[in-house]
Design a protein around this motif. Structure first.
Motif, mmCIF file in Angstrom:
data_model
loop_
_atom_site.group_PDB
_atom_site.id
_atom_site.type_symbol
_atom_site.label_atom_id
_atom_site.label_comp_id
_atom_site.label_asym_id
_atom_site.label_seq_id
_atom_site.Cartn_x
_atom_site.Cartn_y
_atom_site.Cartn_z
ATOM 1 N N SER A 4 47.843 58.144 104.413
ATOM 2 C CA SER A 4 46.884 56.141 103.865
ATOM 3 C C SER A 4 47.448 55.214 105.389
ATOM 4 C CB SER A 4 46.357 55.929 102.921
ATOM 5 O OG SER A 4 47.762 55.315 102.242
ATOM 6 N N ASN A 5 49.024 55.621 104.524
ATOM 7 C CA ASN A 5 49.626 54.627 105.943
ATOM 8 C C ASN A 5 49.988 54.723 106.995
ATOM 9 O OD1 ASN A 5 49.292 52.460 103.781
ATOM 10 N ND2 ASN A 5 51.425 52.758 103.038
ATOM 11 N N CYS A 6 49.625 56.045 107.546
ATOM 12 C CA CYS A 6 50.253 57.013 108.967
ATOM 13 C C CYS A 6 49.003 56.647 109.294
ATOM 14 C CB CYS A 6 50.916 58.114 108.704
ATOM 15 S SG CYS A 6 52.033 59.308 109.459
ATOM 16 N N PRO A 7 49.484 56.631 110.717
ATOM 17 C CA PRO A 7 48.344 56.665 112.149
ATOM 18 C C PRO A 7 48.492 57.747 112.926
ATOM 19 C CG PRO A 7 50.187 54.785 112.742
ATOM 20 C CD PRO A 7 50.620 55.546 111.166
ATOM 21 N N ASP A 8 49.693 58.556 112.690
ATOM 22 C CA ASP A 8 49.563 59.441 113.496
ATOM 23 C C ASP A 8 48.927 60.565 113.039
ATOM 24 O OD1 ASP A 8 52.586 60.855 115.740
ATOM 25 O OD2 ASP A 8 50.756 61.596 115.106
ATOM 26 N N PRO A 9 47.957 61.168 113.720
ATOM 27 C CA PRO A 9 47.304 62.863 113.155
ATOM 28 C C PRO A 9 48.513 63.804 113.381
ATOM 29 C CG PRO A 9 46.316 61.742 114.904
ATOM 30 C CD PRO A 9 47.713 61.372 114.795
ATOM 31 N N ALA A 10 49.092 63.820 114.294
ATOM 32 C CA ALA A 10 50.015 64.621 114.398
ATOM 33 C C ALA A 10 51.331 65.235 112.826
ATOM 34 C CB ALA A 10 51.278 64.916 115.719
ATOM 35 N N VAL A 11 51.591 63.681 112.555
ATOM 36 C CA VAL A 11 52.294 63.960 111.274
ATOM 37 C C VAL A 11 51.569 63.661 110.208
ATOM 38 C CG1 VAL A 11 54.235 61.590 109.594
ATOM 39 C CG2 VAL A 11 54.170 61.637 112.568
ATOM 40 N N ARG A 12 50.134 63.894 109.980
ATOM 41 C CA ARG A 12 49.259 63.977 108.709
ATOM 42 C C ARG A 12 49.663 65.244 107.911
ATOM 43 N NH1 ARG A 12 45.904 59.125 110.519
ATOM 44 N NH2 ARG A 12 44.542 60.372 111.353
ATOM 45 N N ARG A 13 49.341 66.092 109.951
ATOM 46 C CA ARG A 13 49.019 67.502 109.488
ATOM 47 C C ARG A 13 49.990 68.233 109.265
ATOM 48 N NH1 ARG A 13 46.402 66.945 114.675
ATOM 49 N NH2 ARG A 13 47.675 67.054 115.876
ATOM 50 N N ARG A 14 51.073 67.449 109.669
ATOM 51 C CA ARG A 14 52.411 68.083 108.884
ATOM 52 C C ARG A 14 52.661 67.913 107.679
ATOM 53 N NH1 ARG A 14 56.831 69.602 111.748
ATOM 54 N NH2 ARG A 14 57.772 70.646 110.365
ATOM 55 N N TRP A 15 52.494 66.428 106.660
ATOM 56 C CA TRP A 15 52.915 65.557 105.966
ATOM 57 C C TRP A 15 51.899 66.527 104.854
ATOM 58 C CZ3 TRP A 15 57.109 63.023 106.001
ATOM 59 C CH2 TRP A 15 57.247 62.433 104.850
ATOM 60 N N ILE A 16 50.566 67.084 104.884
ATOM 61 C CA ILE A 16 49.320 66.880 104.092
ATOM 62 C C ILE A 16 49.843 68.439 103.867
ATOM 63 C CG2 ILE A 16 48.031 67.967 105.329
ATOM 64 C CD1 ILE A 16 45.647 66.183 104.196
ATOM 65 N N ARG A 17 51.209 68.729 103.874
ATOM 66 C CA ARG A 17 51.169 70.073 103.308
ATOM 67 C C ARG A 17 52.210 70.262 102.001
ATOM 68 N NH1 ARG A 17 53.974 73.740 108.093
ATOM 69 N NH2 ARG A 17 54.892 74.586 106.443
ATOM 70 N N ARG A 18 53.122 68.906 102.132
ATOM 71 C CA ARG A 18 53.454 68.640 100.900
ATOM 72 C C ARG A 18 53.043 68.158 99.323
ATOM 73 N NH1 ARG A 18 58.109 65.003 101.635
ATOM 74 N NH2 ARG A 18 59.309 65.597 104.413
ATOM 75 N N ILE A 19 51.856 68.088 99.725
ATOM 76 C CA ILE A 19 50.394 67.357 98.451
ATOM 77 C C ILE A 19 49.984 68.720 98.402
ATOM 78 C CG2 ILE A 19 48.249 67.255 98.068
ATOM 79 C CD1 ILE A 19 48.742 64.466 99.997
ATOM 80 N N LEU A 20 49.778 70.156 99.161
ATOM 81 C CA LEU A 20 49.284 71.623 99.249
ATOM 82 C C LEU A 20 50.607 71.997 98.274
ATOM 83 C CD1 LEU A 20 46.976 71.776 102.170
ATOM 84 C CD2 LEU A 20 46.087 71.178 99.804
ATOM 85 N N ASP A 21 51.191 71.520 98.721
ATOM 86 C CA ASP A 21 52.058 72.347 98.199
ATOM 87 C C ASP A 21 52.774 72.238 96.516
ATOM 88 O OD1 ASP A 21 53.808 73.720 100.125
ATOM 89 O OD2 ASP A 21 54.666 72.028 100.406
ATOM 90 N N HIS A 22 52.246 70.803 96.087
ATOM 91 C CA HIS A 22 52.174 70.537 95.125
ATOM 92 C C HIS A 22 51.130 70.218 94.089
ATOM 93 C CE1 HIS A 22 55.548 68.405 95.881
ATOM 94 N NE2 HIS A 22 55.909 68.770 94.977
#
Ligand code: AHQ
Length: 235
Positions: free
Chosen positions: A70-88
């Protein structure tokens, strides 16, 4: 703790990464509770207390990662980071890490209900985990990314933990250890991305100092969780 050039010029990437990795000396693999765990010296009650308390950390990780998103403005970073949520949290087809942790809980003799209702979570664990989530919500997203870099040191600990459970805690159904096996693959993937983002985004001396302070804070979060668990379950 910072190991950067005293003249406060920004460090080169190699020196900065070395300073991040130097936090291995403060990682919780050395905490007496983990040392006793890996030596096979914990009782069933202590293992159960640790599993029930660590559940609170696990269920808060996706909330922490969503705060970073929610604080990250960079879609490329968000696209990778969201995998962590799905992992859990898992997906429609794949149970995630939180489900795997509940299976670990059942494997050590806890009910899913008594773990999910957090009745065994001690104040020190709750405060440490809540501090981590608040950190991710309120600090610049690059500092929250840097705080996740404790995972640089996690694979060795996961391997040692798996070996310890298989050798010393044979009363735990090995199917319950799937969580740690999954982390052996997820942690390196996550920390590689976290390190890439941190080195790319933290260029100035001040940014690098803040990233190192964030990682130091996270080492304290993990350490104080084990202090609280150790005190509540003296064996
Ligand atoms: O199971 C762990 C996990 O999902 C995460 C996410 C990551 C983060 O974003 O801070 N850190 C982390 C860790 C997990 N397990 C810990 C353990 O000892 O089992 C280690 C911990 C970490 O190294 O930060």
């Amino acid at each position: 703790m910072t190991a950067l050039d005293e003249s406060r010029t920004s460090a080169g990437t190699e020196e900065f990464v070395a300073a991040l990795r130097a936090h291995a000396q403060r990682y919780h693999h050395q905490h007496p509770f983990h040392v006793r765990m890996n030596e096979g010296r914990l009782s069933r009650e202590q293992i159960r207390g640790w599993v029930a308390n660590r559940y609170y950390y696990q269920e808060c990780i996706p909330i922490k990662d969503a705060a970073i998103l929610s604080n990250c403005p960079d879609p490329a970073v968000r696209r990778r980071w969201i995998r962590r949520i799905l992992d859990h949290d898992g997906t429609a087809d794949e149970p995630g890490g939180i489900e795997a942790w509940l299976r670990l809980a059942e494997a050590v003799g806890l009910s899913r209900e008594e773990v999910r209702d957090e009745r065994h979570v001690v104040p020190g664990v709750r405060f440490a985990v809540d501090a981590y989530v608040t950190f991710a919500r309120t600090r610049p997203w690059t500092e929250a990314v840097a705080s996740s870099l404790t995972e640089l040191f996690a694979p060795d600990l996961m391997s040692r933990r798996l070996a310890a459970f298989e050798q010393h805690y044979t009363w735990v159904d090995r199917k319950g250890l799937a969580y740690f096996r999954n982390r052996l693959e997820q942690a390196p993937r996550d920390s590689e991305h976290g390190l890439q983002v941190t080195t790319e985004r933290c260029r100035s001396a001040a940014e690098q100092e803040r990233a190192l302070a964030a990682l130091s804070f996270k080492c304290d979060v993990l350490w104080s969780m084990l202090d609280a668990i150790d005190q509540a379950h003296p064996g």
